[in-house]
Design a protein around this motif. Structure first.
Motif, PDB file in Angstrom:
ATOM      1  N   TRP A 301       0.847  -1.183   0.000  1.00 59.08           N
ATOM      2  CA  TRP A 301       0.000   0.000   0.000  1.00 59.08           C
ATOM      3  C   TRP A 301       0.885   1.238   0.000  1.00 59.08           C
ATOM      4  O   TRP A 301       1.986   1.225   0.569  1.00 59.08           O
ATOM      5  CB  TRP A 301      -0.900   0.028   1.231  1.00 59.08           C
ATOM      6  N   MET A 323       0.185   7.864  -7.372  1.00 64.33           N
ATOM      7  CA  MET A 323      -0.882   7.204  -6.628  1.00 64.33           C
ATOM      8  C   MET A 323      -0.988   7.824  -5.251  1.00 64.33           C
ATOM      9  O   MET A 323       0.035   8.159  -4.625  1.00 64.33           O
ATOM     10  CB  MET A 323      -0.616   5.707  -6.511  1.00 64.33           C
ATOM     11  N   THR A 327      -3.407   3.533  -1.610  1.00 64.77           N
ATOM     12  CA  THR A 327      -3.656   2.757  -2.826  1.00 64.77           C
ATOM     13  C   THR A 327      -2.982   1.389  -2.714  1.00 64.77           C
ATOM     14  O   THR A 327      -1.806   1.295  -2.357  1.00 64.77           O
ATOM     15  CB  THR A 327      -3.123   3.487  -4.064  1.00 64.77           C
ATOM     16  N   GLU A 328      -3.732   0.350  -3.008  1.00 65.65           N
ATOM     17  CA  GLU A 328      -3.189  -1.006  -2.971  1.00 65.65           C
ATOM     18  C   GLU A 328      -2.552  -1.326  -4.319  1.00 65.65           C
ATOM     19  O   GLU A 328      -3.146  -1.089  -5.378  1.00 65.65           O
ATOM     20  CB  GLU A 328      -4.292  -2.023  -2.682  1.00 65.65           C
ATOM     21  N   GLY A 362      -8.389   9.966  -3.678  1.00 64.04           N
ATOM     22  CA  GLY A 362      -8.032   9.584  -5.029  1.00 64.04           C
ATOM     23  C   GLY A 362      -7.406  10.699  -5.805  1.00 64.04           C
ATOM     24  O   GLY A 362      -7.314  10.623  -7.017  1.00 64.04           O
ATOM     25  N   GLU A 368     -11.026   8.063  -2.380  1.00 69.14           N
ATOM     26  CA  GLU A 368      -9.923   7.120  -2.524  1.00 69.14           C
ATOM     27  C   GLU A 368     -10.411   5.841  -3.206  1.00 69.14           C
ATOM     28  O   GLU A 368     -11.401   5.256  -2.782  1.00 69.14           O
ATOM     29  CB  GLU A 368      -9.386   6.772  -1.139  1.00 69.14           C
ATOM     30  N   TYR A 457     -11.990   3.690 -15.088  1.00 71.33           N
ATOM     31  CA  TYR A 457     -11.307   3.211 -13.901  1.00 71.33           C
ATOM     32  C   TYR A 457     -11.150   1.699 -13.978  1.00 71.33           C
ATOM     33  O   TYR A 457     -12.107   0.967 -14.271  1.00 71.33           O
ATOM     34  CB  TYR A 457     -12.089   3.613 -12.647  1.00 71.33           C
ATOM     35  N   ASN A 460      -7.497  -0.496  -8.361  1.00 67.82           N
ATOM     36  CA  ASN A 460      -6.146  -0.398  -7.789  1.00 67.82           C
ATOM     37  C   ASN A 460      -5.358   0.798  -8.298  1.00 67.82           C
ATOM     38  O   ASN A 460      -4.156   0.710  -8.550  1.00 67.82           O
ATOM     39  CB  ASN A 460      -5.358  -1.686  -8.067  1.00 67.82           C
ATOM     40  N   GLY A 461      -6.055   1.933  -8.450  1.00 72.63           N
ATOM     41  CA  GLY A 461      -5.356   3.154  -8.843  1.00 72.63           C
ATOM     42  C   GLY A 461      -4.948   3.209 -10.297  1.00 72.63           C
ATOM     43  O   GLY A 461      -4.133   4.056 -10.671  1.00 72.63           O
TER      44      GLY A 461
END
Length: 492
Positions: A301, A323, A327-328, A362, A368, A457, A460-461
């Motif tokens: 993360w 990121m 964020t994972e 986010g 986020e 989207y 996971n970012g």
């Protein structure tokens, strides 16, 4: 005796001598009286000299240098060197049966071109056609058909290793052309192939068709990525930019180009040398850039407020995205502690943590992105369709992959492909979508308000989008400036 008496005596002696007969004496009679020194006899000279006069030496006239044709008679082939001895460097080679034309040196080497020599003891005199079917000849104008025998062979701009590579061909590619005097096949268009990597019989390999004859075949074939990670480029050659990557086992379909690249559509090409006709395993999935999870992958993360994503594993590489905190991300760790998330996306281990730190948004005013659950059937279809058009060139106002996309043209086309209609521009798509603070893969991500940019989207970012001229449709990390996310009606 009186004076008159003496005069009378001398007169009488003179008269007597004049009247006496002349007597020829033999040489022995001329011997001097005993006691008188004897002088050496003077030999009589012959009428002509007895010692012959030497004739001038006439040097032989050098024979004119003649051109000979010889055939390689060595099972393993022969080396071509930059000079007429083994002390010179190797500059090429010829396979068994290659027919070479040149001039013989005094130490029995065949000069087949400028700074190119072959040992003549590996050659036999030949005439007529090439018996081996695979080498060069003496510059005959007769066109011949050959096939690429090497796994991957270089095509150069001239008949020699000193010329630059202009493209490559994979095993089995069929070519036609004429032999040069130094054993290269001139296939036209300023392209040459060394005879040492060609054969007169098709070795198989499916490498495409004759690059000198105007293009590849139109029959669609199915192939799989054989390399661990393979590049997908915007054109059929190494000089074209990489638009995405695929991992081992990815299944692709397309048509072969004339130089052994597979055209998979959407302006995307893969070198045939990294493909195989049988599934090697690896589960690479479709044409996306993100590799599937593997046993050695780790989950991390983002612990910093905002972390840069770079194109390589150090700060010397360019930033390709960012990121937010929390964020994972998943990927494999490099030897210097960077996390490799894809073929060209890396993040420093110093901004990552092994546990979720929470917090952060986010970017901009958006929420986020949470760890993505398994997407619904419709959402997965959106992602699969979006991935198909990676590499499509940017075009302002573009609405389809044939002409190119701009950002909202891309998103509207993808949603139309799955049966959903959305407005054409980023601002009107933003107005039509339902805002969400819990975005899921398949939602729209907006930048600015009213939106000046939009993407899809991917979780996971990450997102799919097309950005600006020179930057084709791609899968990349979401960058800063997100103003929100929206759910398209009908996605669920």
């Amino acid at each position: 005796m009186t004076l008159s008496t003496r005069r009378l005596s001398r007169t009488m002696i003179a008269v007597t001598a004049a009247a006496a007969p002349v007597v020829s004496l033999a040489p022995a009679a001329h011997a001097a009286p005993s006691g008188t020194p004897q002088l050496p006899q003077q030999p009589l000279l012959p009428a002509t000299p007895t010692t012959p006069v030497a004739t001038p030496r006439v040097l032989p006239t050098p024979a004119p240098i003649s051109t000979v044709t010889m055939t390689v008679n060595a099972a393993a082939g022969v080396n071509a060197r930059s000079g007429p001895s083994t002390s010179y460097g190797i500059v090429g080679g010829y396979r068994n049966g290659a027919k070479l034309t040149g001039t013989l040196t005094s130490n029995n080497w065949l000069k087949v071109g400028n700074n190119k020599f072959v040992a003549a003891w590996n050659l036999t005199r030949s005439s007529g056609s090439n018996p081996g079917g695979g080498g060069g000849g003496g510059g005959s104008a007769e066109r011949v058909t050959q096939w690429m025998e090497a796994s991957v062979g270089n095509v150069r701009s001239g008949p020699g290793l000193g010329n630059p590579v202009v493209t490559t061909m994979r095993k089995g590619t069929k070519v036609t052309g004429t032999w040069t005097s130094n054993g290269w096949l001139n296939i036209g268009g300023g392209k040459y192939i060394a005879g040492s990597i060609l054969t007169g019989t098709n070795p198989g390999g499916g490498g495409g068709s004759d690059p000198g004859g105007g293009g590849g075949g139109s029959q669609r074939v199915t192939q799989w990525m054989e390399a661990s990670v393979g590049n997908v480029r915007s054109g059929p050659g190494l000089g074209h930019p990489v638009v995405t990557t695929m991992r081992k086992g990815t299944k692709v379909t397309g048509t072969w180009t004339s130089n052994g690249w597979l055209n998979i559509g959407g302006g995307k090409y893969i070198a045939g040398s990294i493909l195989t006709g049988t599934n090697p395993g690896g589960g690479g999935g479709g044409g996306g850039e993100q590799p599937d999870p593997a046993p050695n992958e780790v989950t991390r993360w983002v612990s910093a407020a905002s972390a840069n994503v770079r194109s390589g594993p150090s700060t010397s590489y360019s930033v390709v995205g960012s990121m937010p905190r929390g964020t994972e991300v998943t990927g494999t760790l490099t030897s210097n502690g960077w996390l490799k998330m894809s073929g060209s996306q890396y993040m420093a281990g110093s901004v990552l943590t092994a546990s979720n730190p929470g917090g952060g948004g986010g970017g901009g005013g958006g929420a986020e992105p949470a760890p993505a659950p398994a997407p619904s059937t419709t959402r997965q279809e959106i992602l699969n369709t979006a991935a198909q058009y990676i590499g499509t060139p940017y075009k302002y106002g573009g609405n389809n992959p044939q002409e190119g996309f701009d950002c909202s043209g891309y998103t509207s086309y993808v949603f139309a492909e799955v049966g959903l209609s959305i407005p054409r521009t980023a601002a009107t798509q933003q107005a039509a979508a339902t805002p969400t603070n819990n975005p899921q893969p398949g939602d729209l991500v907006f930048f600015g308000y009213p939106a000046y940019h939009v993407g899809i989207y991917a979780g996971n970012g990450m997102m799919y989008d097309t950005g600006r001229p020179g930057v084709p449709t791609q899968y990349r990390a979401i960058f800063s400036g997100v103003s929100g996310y929206g759910v398209v009606n009908g996605v669920g």
